[in-house]
Motif scaffolding. Structure first.
Motif, short mmCIF file in Angstrom:
data_model
loop_
_atom_site.label_atom_id
_atom_site.label_comp_id
_atom_site.label_asym_id
_atom_site.label_seq_id
_atom_site.Cartn_x
_atom_site.Cartn_y
_atom_site.Cartn_z
N MET A 1 35.84 26.42 73.51
CA MET A 1 36.78 27.18 72.71
C MET A 1 37.98 26.32 72.33
O MET A 1 38.31 25.35 73.01
N ASP A 2 38.64 26.68 71.26
CA ASP A 2 39.88 26.05 70.86
C ASP A 2 41.03 26.75 71.56
O ASP A 2 41.17 27.98 71.46
N ILE A 3 41.84 25.98 72.27
CA ILE A 3 42.87 26.57 73.14
C ILE A 3 44.24 26.04 72.78
O ILE A 3 44.43 24.83 72.57
N VAL A 4 45.22 26.93 72.70
CA VAL A 4 46.63 26.58 72.56
C VAL A 4 47.28 26.74 73.93
O VAL A 4 47.10 27.78 74.59
N SER A 5 48.02 25.73 74.34
CA SER A 5 48.63 25.72 75.67
C SER A 5 50.15 25.74 75.55
O SER A 5 50.75 24.85 74.92
N CYS A 62 43.51 29.71 67.12
CA CYS A 62 42.80 29.34 68.34
C CYS A 62 42.03 30.54 68.88
O CYS A 62 42.23 31.68 68.46
N ASP A 63 41.15 30.25 69.82
CA ASP A 63 40.40 31.30 70.50
C ASP A 63 41.14 31.84 71.71
O ASP A 63 40.98 33.00 72.09
N VAL A 64 41.94 30.97 72.34
CA VAL A 64 42.61 31.32 73.60
C VAL A 64 44.02 30.74 73.60
O VAL A 64 44.24 29.63 73.13
N VAL A 65 44.96 31.51 74.15
CA VAL A 65 46.30 30.99 74.45
C VAL A 65 46.47 31.03 75.96
O VAL A 65 46.16 32.04 76.60
N ASP A 164 39.18 44.46 70.06
CA ASP A 164 38.04 44.57 69.14
C ASP A 164 36.81 43.83 69.66
O ASP A 164 35.73 43.94 69.08
N ILE A 165 36.96 43.11 70.76
CA ILE A 165 35.84 42.42 71.39
C ILE A 165 35.17 43.40 72.34
O ILE A 165 35.83 44.12 73.09
N PRO A 166 33.84 43.47 72.35
CA PRO A 166 33.14 44.42 73.23
C PRO A 166 33.54 44.23 74.69
O PRO A 166 33.77 43.10 75.14
N LYS A 167 33.60 45.33 75.42
CA LYS A 167 34.01 45.26 76.82
C LYS A 167 33.08 44.38 77.65
O LYS A 167 33.51 43.79 78.64
N MET A 168 31.84 44.30 77.24
CA MET A 168 30.89 43.46 77.99
C MET A 168 31.29 41.98 77.91
O MET A 168 30.82 41.17 78.70
N ALA A 169 32.16 41.65 76.95
CA ALA A 169 32.61 40.27 76.80
C ALA A 169 34.04 40.08 77.29
O ALA A 169 34.72 39.12 76.92
N ASP A 170 34.52 40.97 78.14
CA ASP A 170 35.83 40.79 78.76
C ASP A 170 35.83 39.53 79.62
O ASP A 170 34.81 39.18 80.22
N PHE A 171 36.99 38.87 79.67
CA PHE A 171 37.11 37.74 80.58
C PHE A 171 36.94 38.21 82.01
O PHE A 171 37.52 39.23 82.42
N GLN A 172 36.13 37.50 82.77
CA GLN A 172 35.88 37.84 84.17
C GLN A 172 36.49 36.76 85.08
O GLN A 172 36.36 35.56 84.79
N PHE A 173 37.12 37.18 86.14
CA PHE A 173 37.71 36.22 87.07
C PHE A 173 36.61 35.49 87.85
O PHE A 173 35.58 36.08 88.18
N PRO A 174 36.83 34.22 88.16
CA PRO A 174 35.82 33.46 88.90
C PRO A 174 35.70 33.92 90.35
O PRO A 174 36.68 34.31 90.98
N GLU A 175 34.48 33.87 90.86
CA GLU A 175 34.23 34.20 92.25
C GLU A 175 34.56 32.99 93.13
O GLU A 175 34.36 31.84 92.71
N GLU A 302 31.73 31.98 75.07
CA GLU A 302 31.76 31.29 73.78
C GLU A 302 30.87 31.94 72.73
O GLU A 302 31.23 32.02 71.56
N LEU A 303 29.70 32.40 73.14
CA LEU A 303 28.76 32.97 72.18
C LEU A 303 29.32 34.20 71.49
O LEU A 303 28.93 34.52 70.36
N VAL A 304 30.26 34.87 72.13
CA VAL A 304 30.86 36.08 71.57
C VAL A 304 31.61 35.75 70.27
O VAL A 304 31.67 36.55 69.34
N LEU A 305 32.16 34.54 70.21
CA LEU A 305 33.02 34.17 69.10
C LEU A 305 32.29 33.48 67.96
O LEU A 305 32.88 33.14 66.94
#
Length: 306
Positions: A1-5, A62-65, A164-175, A302-305
């Motif tokens: 993804m393209d990220i702004v930091s 960007c995709d992510v900030v 507007d992104i489906p809930k199934m594509a919510d960011f998930q925290f790492p285990e 990534e595939l979501v975008l």
């Protein structure tokens, strides 16, 4: 993804995200030394400028900030982004950039204390603000020792997914990948690093001569070589200076290089600035290895975008 930091510092989180396969398209920090360290080790895409003076059109889409904002002023206001308290300025700027750029996801890193600030009202207001901006928001406290970092460092990650992104594509925290039974000890992490007085080609292997006192006080406690390091500090002696954590042998303070190793920076990462500045850059960073775990969770989305 393209990220702004935003509030990138010397680039700990960014390097972790890059290692996970992402691209930092724009980064920003107000500290000159941090920007020089970032540029020397990561790339010239970092902009040395006060974020308050950066217009949204100067920031690429960007995709992510991502970014971590200070929280000292939060307890003084309910409507944080509307507060006149100067210490809330950077929170308001983080909110502004996300509200104007509308990335698919955002990740904010902060200290554990943000969860209890103003009796819990600060985190509630942050969730409310970003919900109003069009995001599903979650947050969680993590000990980075649970992710292979040789350091007990608890930080809060606030994550947002655009509604507007489906809930199934919510960011998930790492285990977690580690627990107390297999945490990486600070003694193991530093065992191959020679004493600073010995001849070596290590970068930034200088250390504070601040007295080792072994008192039960932040920055003065003994370091157990068989456990993860205490939290690497950006400040700590009560006067605004750096109080470096004690070496696992407790005969001196950890060097900048050793502190960076505990923060999982690579050995060839070369910091710029005075010793105090380098210590602060290291102490303010997100451990690279933990950043990688966050990046791998983004990688799954990534595939979501596409």
């Amino acid at each position: 993804m393209d990220i702004v930091s935003l509030f990138s510092g010397a680039g700990g989180l960014d390097l972790g995200l890059i290692n996970a396969g992402h691209k930092i398209v724009w980064a920003n920090d107000i500290d000159r030394d941090s920007c020089l360290s970032y540029e020397k080790n990561i790339g010239s895409h970092i902009v040395h400028k006060d974020i308050c003076e950066v217009k949204a059109e100067e920031i690429p889409d960007c995709d992510v900030v991502v970014g971590g904002f200070p929280c000292q002023g939060f307890s003084l206001a309910n409507k944080l982004r509307h507060s006149d308290d100067d210490r809330n300025t950077l929170y308001r700027q983080f909110y502004r950039v996300i509200n104007e750029k509308k990335p698919a996801y955002f990740l904010a890193e902060n200290v554990r204390g943000i969860l209890s600030l103003d009796n819990g009202n600060a985190i509630k207001q942050i969730v409310s603000d970003f919900t109003e901006a069009g995001y599903r928001v979650k947050y969680k406290a993590f000990n980075t020792a649970d992710y292979g970092v040789p350091q007990s460092r608890v930080r809060v990650i606030i994550a947002g997914t655009r509604t507007d992104i489906p809930k199934m594509a919510d960011f998930q925290f790492p285990e977690p990948t580690h627990d107390k039974s297999n945490w990486i000890s600070v003694g193991k992490a530093l065992k191959d690093i020679p004493e600073p007085e010995e001849t070596s080609k290590l970068f930034n292997h200088v250390y504070s001569k601040y007295k080792v006192t072994n008192r039960n006080y932040t920055g003065h406690r003994k370091t157990d070589p068989n456990k993860p390091s205490p939290t690497i500090l950006a400040r700590g002696n009560g006067k605004g200076g750096v109080c470096a954590i004690q070496h696992p042998l407790n005969h001196r303070r950890m060097s900048v290089r050793e502190s960076a190793t505990v923060q999982t920076f690579p050995m060839n990462y070369d910091f710029v600035g005075s010793m105090g500045s380098m210590y602060r850059q290291v102490g303010n960073a997100v451990p690279i290895k933990f950043g990688e775990h966050l990046g791998l969770m983004l990688k799954q989305l990534e595939l979501v975008l596409i």
